[in-house]
Design an enzyme around this catalytic site. Structure first.
Site, PDB file in Angstrom:
ATOM      1  N   LYS A 109     -12.593  -0.925  -6.945  1.00  0.00           N
ATOM      2  CA  LYS A 109     -12.334  -1.999  -5.982  1.00  0.00           C
ATOM      3  C   LYS A 109     -13.307  -3.129  -6.256  1.00  0.00           C
ATOM      4  O   LYS A 109     -14.411  -2.888  -6.764  1.00  0.00           O
ATOM      5  CB  LYS A 109     -12.562  -1.484  -4.551  1.00  0.00           C
ATOM      6  CG  LYS A 109     -11.795  -2.264  -3.513  1.00  0.00           C
ATOM      7  CD  LYS A 109     -10.350  -1.852  -3.536  1.00  0.00           C
ATOM      8  CE  LYS A 109      -9.562  -2.319  -2.352  1.00  0.00           C
ATOM      9  NZ  LYS A 109      -8.369  -1.457  -2.189  1.00  0.00           N
TER      10      LYS A 109
HETATM   11  N1  GLU Z   1      -5.301  -3.233  -2.889  1.00  0.00           N
HETATM   12  C1  GLU Z   1      -4.242  -2.298  -2.882  1.00  0.00           C
HETATM   13  C2  GLU Z   1      -4.713  -0.949  -2.400  1.00  0.00           C
HETATM   14  O1  GLU Z   1      -5.662  -0.844  -1.668  1.00  0.00           O
HETATM   15  C3  GLU Z   1      -3.494  -2.254  -4.196  1.00  0.00           C
HETATM   16  C4  GLU Z   1      -4.295  -1.808  -5.379  1.00  0.00           C
HETATM   17  C5  GLU Z   1      -3.555  -1.949  -6.708  1.00  0.00           C
HETATM   18  O2  GLU Z   1      -2.387  -2.279  -6.693  1.00  0.00           O
HETATM   19  O3  GLU Z   1      -4.209  -1.726  -7.717  1.00  0.00           O
HETATM   20  O4  GLU Z   1      -4.108   0.065  -2.653  1.00  0.00           O
END
Ligand code: GLU
Length: 424
Positions: free
Chosen positions: A113
């Site tokens: 993240k």
């Molecule tokens: N931000 C989204 C999540 O928390 C998508 C992450 C992604 O598509 O890599 O799952």
């Protein structure tokens, strides 16, 4: 045998919460002691300063992070959040949840993240572009289609992903769409990616309502958060026949027992940016929305909104965790003890987003593009399988649904680490 020295780097309530979830799951599956810490703690993190020239000629330096929690099961995967309250500990917790999520649904990824401490609504489009490009530039050796693949999260969108992809591509000297997912369609984005998270939340909610024999046309829904995930969840559930009785954003909420006019709400947001003074119902506070009597409550904003203070007062039948980490450990315990709420845990509930990110990455790597129907059909197939595996695990061991989902996700990561050795 010595215990690990735990660094204070990520210390925060939200990181502790993710760690407590992990510890409980690790105990439940008797995870060997020597696998625990290396499965639990992030592999690495990067913190960067991001100087941006403002429209008045001054320079503001923003702080940005990327945490790669697990890279043992594939390139790390996860969104980038632009929000004024981002902390390194929060990003680490979110990265950890990405590891369990990708693993639970069987994607060939690890978990990561990113985040920048910024209120993106206070930047001009040019400033936002410079910030986004600088973030990618500072971390360019950290990202790559086979290393770490970012995507949108709270406060970021397709346009920002497009700028980041372009910055990376300019650096490597050729177009590299697979480095980022959630891009505009014109840059290799996937059909269905924008609505994927909300569509997945709605699909799984529908499946659980079917299990409970609650008809969609008798279902009322309250949604906290009306960003990409909250609004797409509302649209999809309404299309299934449910009545959306409350929505909200950080400015407050709207309640309408007859059902919110979603088209009107979306139009209002388009011009006004927030729901403030939207006249589609009675104004209510976010705290009140969470305690409304409804069939489905979907927290679709930030972490830790269902707490020991309000968990006893929830009046929903299904708690669909559209956001990551909306329920604290203490609230989890209360909900388990109550036993009258079906909780669809975040790592399952909102996994539709990263599933379609995976489809986008596959399409980019093969330069072969799919129709929206194909995307949705494959998405629902993966969600069905993940739901079944969670419910089998729940039944087999008498776990809560969260524990079932987490143990499945954690086990796969731990197995890969055990099989590979100490390096990855
Ligand atoms: N931000 C989204 C999540 O928390 C998508 C992450 C992604 O598509 O890599 O799952």
């Amino acid at each position: 045998m010595s215990k690990a020295i735990v660094s204070s780097l990520y210390d925060s309530d939200v990181f502790k919460m993710a760690c407590r979830q992990f510890d409980k799951a690790a105990d439940a599956i008797n995870l060997p002691e020597d696998l625990r810490d290396r499965t639990k703690y992030p592999r690495r993190c990067l913190a960067v300063s991001l100087p941006v020239r403002r429209m008045d000629g001054s320079v503001t330096v923003f702080e940005g992070y990327r945490v790669q929690h697990n890279v043992s099961t594939g390139p790390s995967k996860g969104g980038i959040r632009f929000h004024q309250h981002v902390t390194l500990g929060e990003v680490a917790a979110l990265a950890m949840w990405m590891s369990w999520k990708t693993s639970l649904v069987g994607l060939p990824y690890g978990g990561a993240k990113g985040g920048v401490i910024v209120d993106p609504t206070l930047l001009t489009p040019t400033e936002l572009e410079h910030l986004s490009r600088r973030y990618m530039q500072e971390m360019v050796n950290f990202f790559g289609p086979h290393t770490d693949v970012p995507a949108p999260d709270v406060g970021t969108n397709e346009r920002i992903m497009g700028w980041m992809m372009d910055t990376y591509s300019n650096h490597v000297g050729h177009l590299s769409p697979a480095v980022v997912t959630g891009k505009p369609i014109s840059l290799g984005g996937s059909l269905g990616r924008r609505e994927a998270t909300g569509a997945g939340v709605a699909y799984l909610t529908k499946k659980y309502l079917e299990d409970l024999k609650i008809p969609l046309n008798k279902t009322t829904v309250a949604i906290q958060g009306f960003g990409n995930v909250g609004s797409e969840t509302a649209i999809a559930l309404a299309a299934y026949g449910a009545k959306i009785i409350a929505i909200s954003d950080y400015t407050g909420g709207i309640y309408n027992a007859k059902g919110i006019d979603l088209k009107k709400a979306l139009n209002y947001i388009r011009t006004q940016k927030t729901l403030k003074d939207f006249d589609g119902g009675e104004p209510i506070a976010n705290e009140q929305l969470l305690e409304l009597k409804c069939t489905v409550l979907a927290p679709a904003a930030l972490e830790r909104v269902i707490t020991d203070k309000n968990a006893k007062k929830l009046k929903c039948r299904v708690l669909a965790e559209a956001a990551n980490g909306p329920t604290t450990n203490a609230a989890d315990k209360i909900i388990e003890e109550r036993g009258d709420i079906e909780l669809i845990p975040d790592v399952l509930c909102n996994s539709g987003g990263v599933v379609v990110s995976y489809f986008e990455w596959l399409q980019n790597l093969s330069s072969f593009y799919w129709s929206r129907d194909e995307v949705m059909q494959k998405l629902f197939g993966i969600l069905d399988k993940a739901k079944d595996s969670v419910d089998v695990q729940k039944k087999k061991f008498g776990f809560s649904r969260r524990l079932a989902a987490l143990t499945l996700g954690i086990q796969r990561v731990a197995d890969a680490k055990a099989a590979r050795g100490l390096f990855p």
